[in-house]
Design a protein around this motif. Structure first.
Motif, PDB file in Angstrom:
ATOM      1  N   ASP A  73       0.827  -1.214   0.000  1.00 49.63           N
ATOM      2  CA  ASP A  73       0.000   0.000   0.000  1.00 49.63           C
ATOM      3  C   ASP A  73       0.859   1.260   0.000  1.00 49.63           C
ATOM      4  O   ASP A  73       0.668   2.165   0.817  1.00 49.63           O
ATOM      5  N   SER A 131       0.884   3.672  -2.008  1.00 51.39           N
ATOM      6  CA  SER A 131       0.310   4.825  -2.702  1.00 51.39           C
ATOM      7  C   SER A 131      -1.127   5.036  -2.268  1.00 51.39           C
ATOM      8  O   SER A 131      -1.802   4.098  -1.836  1.00 51.39           O
ATOM      9  N   GLN A 132      -1.579   6.293  -2.368  1.00 49.47           N
ATOM     10  CA  GLN A 132      -2.986   6.600  -2.145  1.00 49.47           C
ATOM     11  C   GLN A 132      -3.541   7.266  -3.404  1.00 49.47           C
ATOM     12  O   GLN A 132      -4.125   6.612  -4.248  1.00 49.47           O
ATOM     13  N   CYS A 133      -3.293   8.579  -3.566  1.00 49.64           N
ATOM     14  CA  CYS A 133      -3.810   9.233  -4.773  1.00 49.64           C
ATOM     15  C   CYS A 133      -3.058   8.774  -6.015  1.00 49.64           C
ATOM     16  O   CYS A 133      -3.599   8.761  -7.110  1.00 49.64           O
ATOM     17  N   GLY A 134      -1.790   8.395  -5.869  1.00 45.95           N
ATOM     18  CA  GLY A 134      -1.036   7.825  -6.974  1.00 45.95           C
ATOM     19  C   GLY A 134      -0.261   8.816  -7.825  1.00 45.95           C
ATOM     20  O   GLY A 134       0.498   8.397  -8.708  1.00 45.95           O
ATOM     21  N   THR A 145       3.404   8.307  -7.353  1.00 51.62           N
ATOM     22  CA  THR A 145       3.875   6.925  -7.460  1.00 51.62           C
ATOM     23  C   THR A 145       4.808   6.671  -8.638  1.00 51.62           C
ATOM     24  O   THR A 145       5.872   6.059  -8.458  1.00 51.62           O
ATOM     25  N   CYS A 166       5.617  12.850  -1.114  1.00 51.26           N
ATOM     26  CA  CYS A 166       4.308  12.209  -1.170  1.00 51.26           C
ATOM     27  C   CYS A 166       3.365  12.995  -0.280  1.00 51.26           C
ATOM     28  O   CYS A 166       3.503  12.986   0.943  1.00 51.26           O
ATOM     29  N   CYS A 185       0.285  12.428   0.295  1.00 47.77           N
ATOM     30  CA  CYS A 185      -0.570  11.541   1.090  1.00 47.77           C
ATOM     31  C   CYS A 185       0.160  10.980   2.304  1.00 47.77           C
ATOM     32  O   CYS A 185      -0.482  10.455   3.218  1.00 47.77           O
ATOM     33  N   THR A 189       2.561   8.416   2.418  1.00 52.08           N
ATOM     34  CA  THR A 189       2.714   6.955   2.455  1.00 52.08           C
ATOM     35  C   THR A 189       4.186   6.536   2.482  1.00 52.08           C
ATOM     36  O   THR A 189       4.560   5.500   1.933  1.00 52.08           O
TER      37      THR A 189
END
Length: 229
Positions: free
Chosen positions: A164, A166-169, A172, A203, A205, A207
């Motif tokens: 996991d 990444s969130q919004c990507g 990434t 990042c 988010c 992560t």
């Protein structure tokens, strides 16, 4: 008493200071502006001549000037050859996204800060948003599209999914390419090395913990005795 001072009792032949001031030509504002305009025009006319005729300094090569219109360019990206006619001011990121349909690298900050546009040039991670396409022709380019495919993920991409990372990507693709370059240089990294080595990517988010675990896991998968890609 006789006064021997010639300035008293008779007119001096020397003109007064006021007469001298009146006799001097005065520079008016109009004269000044007219002279400035003429000087600027002369400099503008002579500049191209001097630029063309001035000999190059010793030891300096004469680099051809390209642009400002589109010029032919040729790239080696993910093992394939791409050609296009681009203006010299076009960045590698815009060329990848707008000309070649390689949209993995993202335009986020556009200021070489976030790392979302990271690609590899000659194996080195670079910010594609600040590298001119015309300068990127001489090294092979790798983008996230060339790393793996949905049906056959690269071990690094698979580790990102499983942890996991990444969130919004948006960050990434840049992180994946930065991690690829990092692992190529440090195949068995420590957690501290990973934190330092990926300091050029952000990042929003948050992560980071998942990204670090993914890099550690990918390093094990890519080890020669693990039979990784």
């Amino acid at each position: 008493m006789h006064d021997d001072d010639p300035s008293r009792g008779r007119h001096s032949s020397r003109p007064s200071r006021a007469s001298e001031d009146r006799a001097k030509p005065r520079l008016t504002r109009r004269d000044f502006l007219r002279g400035s305009a003429l000087g600027g025009l002369t400099a503008g006319l002579l500049a191209p001549v001097l630029w063309r005729t001035a000999p190059p300094e010793a030891g300096m090569s004469q680099t051809p000037v390209l642009g400002p219109g589109p010029v032919p360019m040729k790239f080696r990206i993910n093992g394939r050859t791409y050609t296009a006619r681009l203006e010299p001011r076009v960045t590698l990121l815009d060329a990848l996204r707008n000309e070649f349909g390689l949209t993995g690298a993202k335009k986020v900050c556009d200021r070489a800060t976030c790392g979302a546009c990271t690609v590899l040039s000659g194996g080195r991670p670079v910010y594609a948003c600040t590298l001119l396409a015309i300068e990127a022709q001489h090294e092979p380019i790798e983008t996230v599209e060339g790393l793996g495919a949905p049906e056959r993920l690269h071990p690094l991409q698979a580790a990102f999914v499983e942890h996991d990372a990444s969130q919004c990507g948006f960050c990434t693709p840049g992180f994946v390419m930065a991690c690829k370059a990092f692992l190529d240089r440090h195949p068995q990294p420590s957690l501290e090395q990973i934190e330092r080595g990926l300091g050029g990517n952000l990042c929003r988010c948050g992560t980071y913990a998942g990204i670090r675990r993914a890099v550690l896991d990918a390093a094990k998968r890519l080890a020669p005795d693990a039979g990784g890609a």
